[in-house]
Design a protein around this motif. Sequence first.
Motif, mmCIF file in Angstrom:
data_model
loop_
_atom_site.group_PDB
_atom_site.id
_atom_site.type_symbol
_atom_site.label_atom_id
_atom_site.label_comp_id
_atom_site.label_asym_id
_atom_site.label_seq_id
_atom_site.Cartn_x
_atom_site.Cartn_y
_atom_site.Cartn_z
ATOM 1 N N ALA A 1 46.956 21.849 39.404
ATOM 2 C CA ALA A 1 48.045 21.092 40.018
ATOM 3 C C ALA A 1 48.579 20.020 39.066
ATOM 4 O O ALA A 1 49.793 19.810 38.971
ATOM 5 C CB ALA A 1 47.577 20.456 41.321
ATOM 6 N N VAL A 2 47.686 19.372 38.342
ATOM 7 C CA VAL A 2 48.104 18.347 37.377
ATOM 8 C C VAL A 2 48.860 19.004 36.223
ATOM 9 O O VAL A 2 49.876 18.488 35.761
ATOM 10 C CB VAL A 2 46.884 17.549 36.853
ATOM 11 C CG1 VAL A 2 47.291 16.625 35.723
ATOM 12 C CG2 VAL A 2 46.245 16.755 37.976
ATOM 13 N N ARG A 3 48.400 20.158 35.801
ATOM 14 C CA ARG A 3 49.067 20.893 34.722
ATOM 15 C C ARG A 3 50.502 21.266 35.122
ATOM 16 O O ARG A 3 51.436 21.116 34.333
ATOM 17 C CB ARG A 3 48.239 22.136 34.401
ATOM 18 C CG ARG A 3 48.635 22.847 33.166
ATOM 19 C CD ARG A 3 47.581 23.882 32.848
ATOM 20 N NE ARG A 3 48.176 24.977 32.125
ATOM 21 C CZ ARG A 3 47.679 26.175 32.037
ATOM 22 N NH1 ARG A 3 46.563 26.470 32.639
ATOM 23 N NH2 ARG A 3 48.291 27.098 31.345
ATOM 24 N N VAL A 4 50.680 21.714 36.348
ATOM 25 C CA VAL A 4 52.011 22.044 36.859
ATOM 26 C C VAL A 4 52.885 20.789 36.888
ATOM 27 O O VAL A 4 54.044 20.809 36.465
ATOM 28 C CB VAL A 4 51.926 22.660 38.273
ATOM 29 C CG1 VAL A 4 53.285 22.721 38.931
ATOM 30 C CG2 VAL A 4 51.301 24.033 38.216
ATOM 31 N N LEU A 5 52.332 19.698 37.370
ATOM 32 C CA LEU A 5 53.051 18.437 37.464
ATOM 33 C C LEU A 5 53.514 17.959 36.087
ATOM 34 O O LEU A 5 54.679 17.596 35.895
ATOM 35 C CB LEU A 5 52.135 17.399 38.113
ATOM 36 C CG LEU A 5 52.721 16.189 38.786
ATOM 37 C CD1 LEU A 5 53.655 16.588 39.906
ATOM 38 C CD2 LEU A 5 51.609 15.319 39.330
#
Length: 97
Positions: free
Chosen positions: A58-62
């Motif tokens: 999720a952080v990578r997508v963000l």
Amino acid sequence: MARPKLSNLPDLSDLARPGQQLTVRVTPKAASTRLSRSGDDLRAAVTVAPENGKANAAVRVLLARAMGVAMSDLTLVRGQTSRIKVFAYSGPGTSRS
């Protein structure tokens, strides 16, 4: 996971340089997904639980959306199980998967 709106994300396009490493402090299981920048400090909050790499993804997508780059160009270098994570940007077409 709800996709964050682009208008709510800071512009991190200046960090999209090949070889750039980004240190991010992550808060999993937050009430809302958000990303903030204060000088060199990046803080991310994601609504997913830190299990099976879901919060890391999720952080990578963000980060990818805020930087305007492909998610495959970001690699988690350090902090798989830590709140402090280091992502490396490899540049377009040079993914290190």
